[in-house]
Design a protein around this motif. Sequence first.
Motif, PDB file in Angstrom:
ATOM      1  N   GLY A   7       0.818  -1.219   0.000  1.00 22.37           N
ATOM      2  CA  GLY A   7       0.000   0.000   0.000  1.00 22.37           C
ATOM      3  C   GLY A   7       0.851   1.269   0.000  1.00 22.37           C
ATOM      4  N   PHE A  12      -1.879   6.995   0.510  1.00 18.60           N
ATOM      5  CA  PHE A  12      -1.658   8.209   1.310  1.00 18.60           C
ATOM      6  C   PHE A  12      -0.626   7.960   2.422  1.00 18.60           C
ATOM      7  CE2 PHE A  12      -3.832  10.052   5.257  1.00 18.60           C
ATOM      8  CZ  PHE A  12      -3.037  11.191   5.296  1.00 18.60           C
ATOM      9  N   GLY A  36       0.979   5.077   3.415  1.00 18.18           N
ATOM     10  CA  GLY A  36       2.110   4.220   3.053  1.00 18.18           C
ATOM     11  C   GLY A  36       3.223   4.990   2.347  1.00 18.18           C
ATOM     12  N   ALA A  58       4.746  -2.614  -2.726  1.00 22.98           N
ATOM     13  CA  ALA A  58       3.807  -3.470  -3.462  1.00 22.98           C
ATOM     14  C   ALA A  58       2.429  -2.837  -3.350  1.00 22.98           C
ATOM     15  CB  ALA A  58       3.788  -4.875  -2.868  1.00 22.98           C
ATOM     16  N   THR A  97      -6.585   2.312  -5.034  1.00 19.32           N
ATOM     17  CA  THR A  97      -6.810   3.706  -4.608  1.00 19.32           C
ATOM     18  C   THR A  97      -5.502   4.489  -4.586  1.00 19.32           C
ATOM     19  OG1 THR A  97      -6.595   3.038  -2.286  1.00 19.32           O
ATOM     20  CG2 THR A  97      -8.839   3.206  -3.160  1.00 19.32           C
ATOM     21  N   GLY A  98      -4.379   3.800  -4.728  1.00 26.91           N
ATOM     22  CA  GLY A  98      -3.075   4.468  -4.705  1.00 26.91           C
ATOM     23  C   GLY A  98      -2.767   5.112  -6.041  1.00 26.91           C
ATOM     24  N   LEU A 139       1.168  -5.134  -7.864  1.00 29.87           N
ATOM     25  CA  LEU A 139       0.575  -6.453  -7.602  1.00 29.87           C
ATOM     26  C   LEU A 139      -0.447  -6.393  -6.476  1.00 29.87           C
ATOM     27  CD1 LEU A 139       1.978  -7.676  -4.810  1.00 29.87           C
ATOM     28  CD2 LEU A 139       3.780  -8.308  -6.369  1.00 29.87           C
ATOM     29  N   HIS A 141       0.380  -1.728   4.886  1.00 29.78           N
ATOM     30  CA  HIS A 141      -0.632  -0.674   4.816  1.00 29.78           C
ATOM     31  C   HIS A 141      -1.742  -0.957   3.802  1.00 29.78           C
ATOM     32  CE1 HIS A 141       2.011   1.750   7.298  1.00 29.78           C
ATOM     33  NE2 HIS A 141       1.046   2.645   7.402  1.00 29.78           N
ATOM     34  N   ILE A 200     -10.116   0.621   2.563  1.00 28.70           N
ATOM     35  CA  ILE A 200     -10.076   1.527   3.724  1.00 28.70           C
ATOM     36  C   ILE A 200     -11.403   2.205   4.066  1.00 28.70           C
ATOM     37  CG2 ILE A 200      -7.638   2.057   3.374  1.00 28.70           C
ATOM     38  CD1 ILE A 200      -8.871   4.966   2.530  1.00 28.70           C
ATOM     39  N   TYR A 206     -15.410  -3.482   7.978  1.00 26.71           N
ATOM     40  CA  TYR A 206     -14.024  -2.986   8.005  1.00 26.71           C
ATOM     41  C   TYR A 206     -13.407  -3.214   9.401  1.00 26.71           C
ATOM     42  CZ  TYR A 206     -10.249   0.532   8.189  1.00 26.71           C
ATOM     43  OH  TYR A 206      -9.044   1.185   8.375  1.00 26.71           O
ATOM     44  N   LYS A 234     -10.399  -5.881  10.441  1.00 24.13           N
ATOM     45  CA  LYS A 234      -9.146  -5.405  11.054  1.00 24.13           C
ATOM     46  C   LYS A 234      -8.931  -6.141  12.386  1.00 24.13           C
ATOM     47  CE  LYS A 234      -7.401  -2.130   8.320  1.00 24.13           C
ATOM     48  NZ  LYS A 234      -6.061  -2.136   7.750  1.00 24.13           N
ATOM     49  N   TYR A 263      -4.360   3.035  14.262  1.00 29.37           N
ATOM     50  CA  TYR A 263      -4.383   4.473  13.972  1.00 29.37           C
ATOM     51  C   TYR A 263      -5.708   5.117  14.391  1.00 29.37           C
ATOM     52  CZ  TYR A 263      -0.481   3.815  10.577  1.00 29.37           C
ATOM     53  OH  TYR A 263       0.700   3.542   9.947  1.00 29.37           O
ATOM     54  N   ALA A 264      -5.592   6.403  14.774  1.00 30.83           N
ATOM     55  CA  ALA A 264      -6.771   7.275  14.897  1.00 30.83           C
ATOM     56  C   ALA A 264      -7.101   7.796  13.490  1.00 30.83           C
ATOM     57  CB  ALA A 264      -6.445   8.411  15.853  1.00 30.83           C
ATOM     58  N   VAL A 269      -6.143   9.707  10.477  1.00 35.29           N
ATOM     59  CA  VAL A 269      -4.902  10.276   9.939  1.00 35.29           C
ATOM     60  C   VAL A 269      -5.265  11.283   8.843  1.00 35.29           C
ATOM     61  CG1 VAL A 269      -2.656   9.713   8.960  1.00 35.29           C
ATOM     62  CG2 VAL A 269      -3.871   8.001  10.350  1.00 35.29           C
TER      63      VAL A 269
HETATM   64  N1  LIG Z   1      -6.540   7.096   6.816  1.00 33.77           N
HETATM   65  C1  LIG Z   1      -6.857   6.836   8.078  1.00 33.77           C
HETATM   66  O1  LIG Z   1      -7.305   7.699   8.813  1.00 33.77           O
HETATM   67  C2  LIG Z   1      -6.664   5.445   8.639  1.00 33.77           C
HETATM   68  C3  LIG Z   1      -7.116   5.175   9.949  1.00 33.77           C
HETATM   69  C4  LIG Z   1      -6.930   3.900  10.474  1.00 33.77           C
HETATM   70  C5  LIG Z   1      -6.274   2.929   9.726  1.00 33.77           C
HETATM   71  N2  LIG Z   1      -5.869   3.210   8.448  1.00 33.77           N
HETATM   72  C6  LIG Z   1      -5.191   2.161   7.688  1.00 33.77           C
HETATM   73  O2  LIG Z   1      -4.003   2.697   7.127  1.00 33.77           O
HETATM   74  C7  LIG Z   1      -3.699   1.995   5.919  1.00 33.77           C
HETATM   75  C8  LIG Z   1      -3.445   2.972   4.777  1.00 33.77           C
HETATM   76  O3  LIG Z   1      -4.616   3.746   4.551  1.00 33.77           O
HETATM   77  P1  LIG Z   1      -4.628   5.078   3.665  1.00 33.77           P
HETATM   78  O4  LIG Z   1      -5.506   6.049   4.339  1.00 33.77           O
HETATM   79  O5  LIG Z   1      -3.249   5.465   3.317  1.00 33.77           O
HETATM   80  O6  LIG Z   1      -5.425   4.586   2.381  1.00 33.77           O
HETATM   81  P2  LIG Z   1      -5.028   4.527   0.817  1.00 33.77           P
HETATM   82  O7  LIG Z   1      -6.245   4.033   0.104  1.00 33.77           O
HETATM   83  O8  LIG Z   1      -4.440   5.821   0.389  1.00 33.77           O
HETATM   84  O9  LIG Z   1      -3.895   3.423   0.822  1.00 33.77           O
HETATM   85  C9  LIG Z   1      -4.156   2.049   0.673  1.00 33.77           C
HETATM   86  C10 LIG Z   1      -3.235   1.539  -0.425  1.00 33.77           C
HETATM   87  O10 LIG Z   1      -3.396   0.118  -0.521  1.00 33.77           O
HETATM   88  C11 LIG Z   1      -3.490  -0.227  -1.902  1.00 33.77           C
HETATM   89  N3  LIG Z   1      -4.253  -1.475  -1.979  1.00 33.77           N
HETATM   90  C12 LIG Z   1      -5.559  -1.673  -1.670  1.00 33.77           C
HETATM   91  N4  LIG Z   1      -5.886  -2.961  -1.850  1.00 33.77           N
HETATM   92  C13 LIG Z   1      -4.758  -3.598  -2.261  1.00 33.77           C
HETATM   93  C14 LIG Z   1      -4.468  -4.938  -2.621  1.00 33.77           C
HETATM   94  N5  LIG Z   1      -5.411  -5.899  -2.579  1.00 33.77           N
HETATM   95  N6  LIG Z   1      -3.211  -5.249  -3.021  1.00 33.77           N
HETATM   96  C15 LIG Z   1      -2.240  -4.280  -3.075  1.00 33.77           C
HETATM   97  N7  LIG Z   1      -2.467  -3.003  -2.762  1.00 33.77           N
HETATM   98  C16 LIG Z   1      -3.707  -2.650  -2.351  1.00 33.77           C
HETATM   99  C17 LIG Z   1      -4.194   0.945  -2.574  1.00 33.77           C
HETATM  100  O11 LIG Z   1      -3.975   1.020  -3.965  1.00 33.77           O
HETATM  101  C18 LIG Z   1      -3.569   2.114  -1.806  1.00 33.77           C
HETATM  102  O12 LIG Z   1      -2.383   2.569  -2.442  1.00 33.77           O
HETATM  103  C19 LIG Z   1      -4.874   1.029   5.677  1.00 33.77           C
HETATM  104  O13 LIG Z   1      -4.529  -0.236   6.186  1.00 33.77           O
HETATM  105  C20 LIG Z   1      -5.992   1.644   6.515  1.00 33.77           C
HETATM  106  O14 LIG Z   1      -6.944   0.676   6.885  1.00 33.77           O
HETATM  107  C21 LIG Z   1      -6.048   4.445   7.886  1.00 33.77           C
END
Ligand SMILES: NC(=O)c1ccc[n+]([C@@H]2O[C@H](COP(=O)([O-])OP(=O)(O)OC[C@H]3O[C@@H](n4cnc5c(N)ncnc54)[C@H](O)[C@@H]3O)[C@@H](O)[C@H]2O)c1
Length: 307
Positions: A7, A11, A13, A30, A35-36, A50, A72, A76, A141, A145, A168-169, A171
């Motif tokens: 991930g 955001f 990662g 990877a 959504t990345g 992948l 990561h 989400i 979700y 988790k 995480y809270a 972010v």
């Molecule tokens: N943003 C927050 O406030 C928050 C809060 C608690 C936990 N989290 C956790 O933090 C992590 C990152 O979240 P984020 O906010 O950066 O979201 P994000 O959507 O920006 O990042 C997630 C990344 O994972 C990739 N991804 C999704 N499914 C995939 C798969 N099957 N194989 C490979 N890549 C895959 C997406 O393309 C994306 O780049 C997640 O695990 C999320 O659950 C985020």
Amino acid sequence: MKVLITGGAGFIGSHVADAYLRAGHEVVIADNLSTGNTDNIPAKAKFYLLDIGSQELDKLFELEKPEIVDHHAAQISVTASTRDPMQDARVNALGLLNLLETCVRHRIGKLIFISTGGAIYGDTEDMPTPEGHPPQPVSPYGIHKSLGEQYLRFYGAQHGLHYTVLRYANVYGPRQNPLGEAGVVSIFINTLLKGQTPTVFAYPDEPEGMLRDYVYVEDVAAANLAAADKGGGELINIGTGLTTTTGALYRAIASFFEHPPEPKRGEARPGDLRRSCLNIEKAEKVLAWKPSVDLKEGLSRTVNFFS
Ligand SMILES: NC(=O)c1ccc[n+]([C@@H]2O[C@H](COP(=O)([O-])OP(=O)(O)OC[C@H]3O[C@@H](n4cnc5c(N)ncnc54)[C@H](O)[C@@H]3O)[C@@H](O)[C@H]2O)c1
């Protein structure tokens, strides 16, 4: 040290990747780009397109031989998970299992698993909520988790996998996707930048909106670095211990704009928690970590980024 960040095109990662690189480590990413975005990937990181649930993952481990995995990648969105629990399970349960099996086969030194505070603790009066609070997730979700955390305990006990869980809270910060359903800070900022009027979602009896603990993304990245060699076998909250209502958040963001509109009001969505705030004493003790960027400064940096 060589670290694999799943991930890492997302955001949080991508900021974690920046932090490891700045500290002099090698970074492999990877990501399936669901959504990345490739723009988020640091130039010095090696990138593999992948899915974490695919067999390709094993080949990546074979080729790169990472020492640490920082996980990561995830589906989400809480709201999307309530609409399509199967898709959430495919990524957040089965995808994780594939990663865990691969980590064991390749004898990875440590896995950092990214979990969530709010969606696992559910609505609770026990705030700021400590890690010992019983899980009571109210969305697929949060359920997946929480399941992931239990699988880690199993893989730790059965296969000797070393791990740390970071819960995480909320972010926020530069690069958060404003087009998704999660990430109220980037949604408010981008709606205002387009000259439109944002919506504050609230329960009818609490019109100021939900209470949340907003933590700046670079502080979160620093917590990952600390967890690379500390906190073995622990669940650790990463937040600020402070709460802000959605209404107050809107006003704080609006203060960076000239003549901001009064926000629209909308009804809370399925799975929306009324309140969430994390107790961070354990992070201070175990990881020697605490947040260093306050909300005003973090919002200013985020508004600057999107402007
Ligand atoms: N943003 C927050 O406030 C928050 C809060 C608690 C936990 N989290 C956790 O933090 C992590 C990152 O979240 P984020 O906010 O950066 O979201 P994000 O959507 O920006 O990042 C997630 C990344 O994972 C990739 N991804 C999704 N499914 C995939 C798969 N099957 N194989 C490979 N890549 C895959 C997406 O393309 C994306 O780049 C997640 O695990 C999320 O659950 C985020």
